[in-house]
Design an enzyme around this catalytic site. Structure first.
Site: not given
Ligand code: NAP
Ligand code: G4F
Length: 337
Positions: A131, A133, A154
């Site tokens: 990520s 992050e 995280y």
């Molecule tokens: P997400 O929608 O939060 O999905 C997370 C998945 O992990 C869900 O299927 C969840 O199951 C499963 N999970 C949680 N705890 C678990 C456990 N203990 N054992 C097995 N499975 C578990 O995340 P996403 O946005 O699809 O992201 C996919 C991956 O990419 C994650 O690793 C995330 O950290 C990473 N990532 C995401 C982003 C982004 O912007 N979306 C960016 C960079 C990296 P449930 O459905 O039961 O909760």
């Molecule tokens: O949507 P966010 O919660 O995403 P964040 O923290 O960037 O993390 C996501 O992206 C990562 C990749 O860089 C992934 F690895 C991670 O698993 C996840 O998918 O927040 C985005 C921004 C942050 O700066 C947060 O402080 O939005 C700001 N924010 C402002 N108000 C908020 C809110 N975020 C959330 N969730 N809720 C708010 O009310």
């Protein structure tokens, strides 16, 4: 013989899009789902055919990234060609409340899956969901050479998983690749990530069933792309002869405030009348600015982002308006709207 993939996190946003991509390419897909007290397979319902159905290409198995035994058994049973480790406690703010759990599932979970592959002696390629992050406080633009400075439990867990993936590659010669993905969104994004929280609120405010939207830091800068395109990059990484690490991003910086303005503009509402800030949504340590440089992915994978900010906002707002309309009409609600 069709290729076989195993996906952890199959019920999440990315897991659902990746499943569709792989089935479209003729794969047989196995997914690890964890036990929950209510259904957690909404995003993949439409492709979840009964295992004995002749057209079934998707098979779900109970397991958990915190449970090594379940991973070893599953790998022995499934014998995948490709493993995509997408499972994680993926919410950054929540990771401050459950740091130990996040380290266990998001960090150690990656080691468990790679060690299980070794124990089960499966010859497969591995994708580790790293990520942006991990870059945290490192100044943008960030690329594959930018040093990590995580700012959340995280982020720390993902750095541990990242280096573990590199170590399995170097120590055991495994084909393990890290995708360092910047934020990617879609109508299937979890409702408590900021983009979906905003688009869902816009639809509900327009429909008269919500008065206010409370947010945290509006000044944070993110690089938001479209999730279906990002899962294609995951697949491309595992098709390379050599494992490697890639940044996947648009390179386009936008603030949370810009997302808010664009989303409210789309329905002709003045955001300032509806949005308030609430310190509950601030983070103990924030990541101020993530802007990715995806040059390596463009050159080596031929991957480029196609859906940029204005279209992403439009797709998400339209989908949340349609979702409300479907609920009102009692129509079957699909997550891909
Ligand atoms: P997400 O929608 O939060 O999905 C997370 C998945 O992990 C869900 O299927 C969840 O199951 C499963 N999970 C949680 N705890 C678990 C456990 N203990 N054992 C097995 N499975 C578990 O995340 P996403 O946005 O699809 O992201 C996919 C991956 O990419 C994650 O690793 C995330 O950290 C990473 N990532 C995401 C982003 C982004 O912007 N979306 C960016 C960079 C990296 P449930 O459905 O039961 O909760
Ligand atoms: O949507 P966010 O919660 O995403 P964040 O923290 O960037 O993390 C996501 O992206 C990562 C990749 O860089 C992934 F690895 C991670 O698993 C996840 O998918 O927040 C985005 C921004 C942050 O700066 C947060 O402080 O939005 C700001 N924010 C402002 N108000 C908020 C809110 N975020 C959330 N969730 N809720 C708010 O009310």
């Amino acid at each position: 013989m069709p290729k076989v993939a195993l996906i952890t996190g199959i019920t999440g946003q990315d897991g659902s899009y990746l499943t569709e991509l792989l089935i479209g390419k003729g794969y047989v897909v196995h997914g690890l789902k964890r036990r929950s007290s209510s259904f957690n397979t909404e995003r993949i319902e439409r492709i979840d055919l009964h295992p004995r159905h002749p057209e079934a290409h998707l098979f779900l198995h109970y397991g958990d990234l915190s449970d090594m035994g379940s991973l070893v058994h599953l790998l022995r049973q499934v014998q995948p060609d490709e493993v995509y480790n997408l499972g994680a406690q993926s919410h950054v703010r929540v990771s401050f409340d459950v740091p130990g759990y996040t380290a266990d599932v998001t960090g150690l979970g990656a080691v468990r899956i790679m060690e299980a592959i070794r124990i089960a002696e499966v010859d497969c390629r591995v994708y580790q969901a790293s990520s942006s992050e991990m870059f945290g406080a490192a100044p943008p633009p960030q690329n594959e050479f930018t040093p990590f400075h995580p700012r959340s439990p995280y982020g720390c867990a993902k750095v541990f998983a990242y280096w573990s993936a590199v170590n399995y590659r170097e120590a055991w010669k495994m084909h393990v690749s890290n995708g360092i993905l910047f934020n990617h969104e879609s109508p299937r994004r979890g409702e408590n990530f900021v983009t979906r929280k905003i688009t869902r609120a816009v639809a509900r405010i327009e429909a008269g069933i919500q008065d206010k939207l409370y947010l945290g830091n509006l000044d944070a800068v993110r690089d938001w792309g479209y999730a279906p395109e990002y899962v294609e990059a995951m697949w491309l990484m595992l098709q390379q002869p050599q494992p490697d690490d890639f940044v996947i991003a648009t390179g386009e910086p936008r603030t949370v405030r810009e997302f808010v303005v664009a989303a409210f503009d789309q329905v002709g509402l003045d955001w300032e009348q509806y949005v308030d800030t609430d310190p509950a949504y601030l983070r103990p340590s924030e990541v101020d600015s993530l802007i990715g440089d995806p040059s390596k992915a463009r050159q080596k994978l031929g991957w480029t982002p196609k859906t940029l900010f204005p279209d992403l906002v439009r797709i998400m707002v339209d989908a949340d308006r349609q979702l409300l309309e479907d609920e009102r009409m009692g129509r079957l609600v699909r997550m891909d709207r």
